[in-house]
Structure formats: C-alpha cells, structure tokens
Design a protein around this motif. Structure first.
Motif, PDB file in Angstrom:
ATOM      1  N   LEU A  30      -7.728  11.692   4.083  1.00 41.79           N
ATOM      2  CA  LEU A  30      -6.649  10.895   4.716  1.00 41.79           C
ATOM      3  C   LEU A  30      -6.806  11.505   6.230  1.00 41.79           C
ATOM      4  CD1 LEU A  30      -3.358  11.131   2.464  1.00 41.79           C
ATOM      5  CD2 LEU A  30      -4.695   9.196   3.225  1.00 41.79           C
ATOM      6  N   ARG A  31      -7.160  12.737   6.371  1.00 39.10           N
ATOM      7  CA  ARG A  31      -7.376  13.116   8.045  1.00 39.10           C
ATOM      8  C   ARG A  31      -8.460  12.442   8.557  1.00 39.10           C
ATOM      9  NH1 ARG A  31      -4.145  17.522   8.626  1.00 39.10           N
ATOM     10  NH2 ARG A  31      -3.537  18.708   6.757  1.00 39.10           N
ATOM     11  N   ASN A  32      -9.591  11.920   7.771  1.00 35.81           N
ATOM     12  CA  ASN A  32     -10.606  11.264   8.317  1.00 35.81           C
ATOM     13  C   ASN A  32     -10.215   9.696   8.990  1.00 35.81           C
ATOM     14  OD1 ASN A  32     -12.589  13.080   7.920  1.00 35.81           O
ATOM     15  ND2 ASN A  32     -12.878  12.400   5.746  1.00 35.81           N
ATOM     16  N   VAL A  33      -9.122   9.422   8.407  1.00 35.89           N
ATOM     17  CA  VAL A  33      -8.509   7.786   8.851  1.00 35.89           C
ATOM     18  C   VAL A  33      -7.343   7.911   9.824  1.00 35.89           C
ATOM     19  CG1 VAL A  33      -9.650   6.869   6.990  1.00 35.89           C
ATOM     20  CG2 VAL A  33      -7.351   7.506   6.580  1.00 35.89           C
ATOM     21  N   PHE A  34      -6.662   9.019   9.889  1.00 36.56           N
ATOM     22  CA  PHE A  34      -5.478   9.367  10.753  1.00 36.56           C
ATOM     23  C   PHE A  34      -5.867   9.843  12.017  1.00 36.56           C
ATOM     24  CE2 PHE A  34      -2.581   8.575   7.009  1.00 36.56           C
ATOM     25  CZ  PHE A  34      -1.712   8.052   7.442  1.00 36.56           C
ATOM     26  N   HIS A  35      -5.259   9.309  12.998  1.00 35.95           N
ATOM     27  CA  HIS A  35      -5.671   9.974  14.414  1.00 35.95           C
ATOM     28  C   HIS A  35      -4.838  11.165  14.386  1.00 35.95           C
ATOM     29  CE1 HIS A  35      -5.064  10.748  18.699  1.00 35.95           C
ATOM     30  NE2 HIS A  35      -6.327   9.809  18.840  1.00 35.95           N
ATOM     31  N   THR A  36      -5.344  12.389  15.073  1.00 36.73           N
ATOM     32  CA  THR A  36      -4.596  13.660  15.039  1.00 36.73           C
ATOM     33  C   THR A  36      -3.149  13.613  15.470  1.00 36.73           C
ATOM     34  OG1 THR A  36      -5.503  14.058  17.026  1.00 36.73           O
ATOM     35  CG2 THR A  36      -6.442  14.930  15.175  1.00 36.73           C
ATOM     36  N   ALA A  53       1.667  13.264  11.637  1.00 35.85           N
ATOM     37  CA  ALA A  53       0.551  12.970  10.818  1.00 35.85           C
ATOM     38  C   ALA A  53       0.215  14.359   9.977  1.00 35.85           C
ATOM     39  CB  ALA A  53      -0.737  12.511  11.384  1.00 35.85           C
ATOM     40  N   ASP A  54       0.285  15.588  10.409  1.00 34.29           N
ATOM     41  CA  ASP A  54      -0.007  16.915  10.256  1.00 34.29           C
ATOM     42  C   ASP A  54       0.956  16.990   9.113  1.00 34.29           C
ATOM     43  OD1 ASP A  54      -1.736  19.273   9.930  1.00 34.29           O
ATOM     44  OD2 ASP A  54      -0.130  20.293  10.855  1.00 34.29           O
ATOM     45  N   GLN A  55       2.377  16.841   9.411  1.00 37.62           N
ATOM     46  CA  GLN A  55       3.472  17.017   8.537  1.00 37.62           C
ATOM     47  C   GLN A  55       3.477  16.457   7.133  1.00 37.62           C
ATOM     48  OE1 GLN A  55       6.543  16.278  11.274  1.00 37.62           O
ATOM     49  NE2 GLN A  55       7.291  18.524  11.262  1.00 37.62           N
ATOM     50  N   TYR A  56       3.146  15.162   7.342  1.00 37.01           N
ATOM     51  CA  TYR A  56       2.774  14.295   6.388  1.00 37.01           C
ATOM     52  C   TYR A  56       1.579  14.484   5.466  1.00 37.01           C
ATOM     53  CZ  TYR A  56       1.266  10.122   3.881  1.00 37.01           C
ATOM     54  OH  TYR A  56       0.784   8.891   2.956  1.00 37.01           O
ATOM     55  N   LEU A  57       0.328  14.888   5.992  1.00 33.75           N
ATOM     56  CA  LEU A  57      -0.571  15.305   5.240  1.00 33.75           C
ATOM     57  C   LEU A  57      -0.312  16.442   4.650  1.00 33.75           C
ATOM     58  CD1 LEU A  57      -3.651  14.156   7.999  1.00 33.75           C
ATOM     59  CD2 LEU A  57      -2.735  12.920   5.945  1.00 33.75           C
ATOM     60  N   THR A  58       0.322  17.497   5.109  1.00 32.62           N
ATOM     61  CA  THR A  58       0.658  18.772   4.509  1.00 32.62           C
ATOM     62  C   THR A  58       1.416  18.525   3.259  1.00 32.62           C
ATOM     63  OG1 THR A  58       0.516  19.955   6.418  1.00 32.62           O
ATOM     64  CG2 THR A  58       1.829  21.007   4.528  1.00 32.62           C
ATOM     65  N   GLY A  59       2.322  17.463   3.347  1.00 33.72           N
ATOM     66  CA  GLY A  59       3.008  16.995   2.110  1.00 33.72           C
ATOM     67  C   GLY A  59       2.172  16.644   1.125  1.00 33.72           C
ATOM     68  N   VAL A  60       1.331  15.659   1.481  1.00 35.95           N
ATOM     69  CA  VAL A  60       0.257  15.058   0.484  1.00 35.95           C
ATOM     70  C   VAL A  60      -0.540  16.053  -0.369  1.00 35.95           C
ATOM     71  CG1 VAL A  60      -1.880  13.761   0.273  1.00 35.95           C
ATOM     72  CG2 VAL A  60       0.180  13.042   1.469  1.00 35.95           C
ATOM     73  N   GLU A  61      -1.035  17.030   0.637  1.00 36.83           N
ATOM     74  CA  GLU A  61      -1.583  18.239  -0.093  1.00 36.83           C
ATOM     75  C   GLU A  61      -0.868  18.977  -1.085  1.00 36.83           C
ATOM     76  OE1 GLU A  61      -4.708  20.024   3.123  1.00 36.83           O
ATOM     77  OE2 GLU A  61      -2.511  20.394   3.476  1.00 36.83           O
ATOM     78  N   ASN A  62       0.378  19.007  -1.013  1.00 38.27           N
ATOM     79  CA  ASN A  62       1.269  20.134  -1.765  1.00 38.27           C
ATOM     80  C   ASN A  62       2.029  19.343  -2.581  1.00 38.27           C
ATOM     81  OD1 ASN A  62       0.393  22.369  -0.227  1.00 38.27           O
ATOM     82  ND2 ASN A  62       1.786  21.633   1.434  1.00 38.27           N
ATOM     83  N   ARG A  63       1.808  18.122  -2.909  1.00 38.75           N
ATOM     84  CA  ARG A  63       2.525  17.429  -4.009  1.00 38.75           C
ATOM     85  C   ARG A  63       1.573  17.094  -5.339  1.00 38.75           C
ATOM     86  NH1 ARG A  63       3.006  11.704  -1.173  1.00 38.75           N
ATOM     87  NH2 ARG A  63       0.789  11.018  -1.834  1.00 38.75           N
TER      88      ARG A  63
END
Length: 125
Positions: A30-36, A53-63
């Motif tokens: 996902l980090r490859n398609v989201f702007h920082t 985006a970082d908060q969202y992606l951290t949530g994806v990592e941890n669920r």
C-alpha cells in the motif's frame, strides 16, 4: 486518446495494488500507491474517521487481514475519471462486516499515479 488509455491502465494497476494491499494486509504494498502526505477520511457507521496515510497503514499492518479471516477478494472498480494529471476512482471494498465505498483521488507525480486522498463510507446492503 493514447495518453488517456495509458493513464487508465496505469490507474487500474494502482487500484489492483490497493485491493491486494488491503486484502492481504500488506502495508508495504500500500505504501507504494499512497503519497506520503495522503489523508484518509470519511465515516464508519456514521462515526467520523480521519487519519494520515501513515496512521491508516499502521492500522492495516496491525490487524488481521481479510485473507487471514477467510474472506474472498471481491473488491471492484466502479468508475475512473481522469483529467490531465488528476483522477478520481470510485471503488467498492467489501471487507469484514463492512460494505465500503471509497473515493480515491490520484495525482500523477514523476510519471507515477499515487493516491493522495481516500474518502470512505460504509453503506448497509
């Protein structure tokens, strides 16, 4: 027309990556398609939702991912609109007990389409 066809194909690849990243819980993908500096906002069951985006992606990592939960990948592109170096995609993302619709704003930066904004809502079936 050729540029529009190429842009549409490139955006479809971004969206497929987005779907796979969500489905498999792959934040690196996902980090490859989201702007920082992307933002994620909307509502879930009427409750406002707002994250970087970082908060969202951290949530994806941890669920636990939809894949790990035994779900079937059934996300789909509803529409794509492109104008010059900007685009909006409407996608349906049914995961867990939710039926999400996302509006993704994309921008072309250094010849690469990136998600700059994600608006989401859940609707009852």
């Amino acid at each position: 027309m050729e540029n529009l066809d190429r842009s549409t194909a490139e955006i479809k690849l971004v969206l497929e990556t987005y779907f796979n990243g969500i489905f498999f819980g792959d934040a690196k993908l996902l980090r490859n398609v989201f702007h920082t500096q992307a933002l994620v906002a909307g509502d879930i069951n009427g409750i406002p939702y707002f994250k970087t985006a970082d908060q969202y992606l951290t949530g994806v990592e941890n669920r636990k991912s939809p894949y790990e939960s035994g779900e079937v990948l059934s996300m789909k592109i509803v529409s794509i609109e492109i104008m010059n170096s900007i685009a909006v995609a409407k996608v349906n993302v049914p995961i867990f007990e939710y039926n999400y619709y996302d509006f993704l704003s994309l921008v072309l930066i250094d010849n690469k389409w990136l998600i700059i904004n994600k608006l989401l809502t859940h609707i009852n079936n």
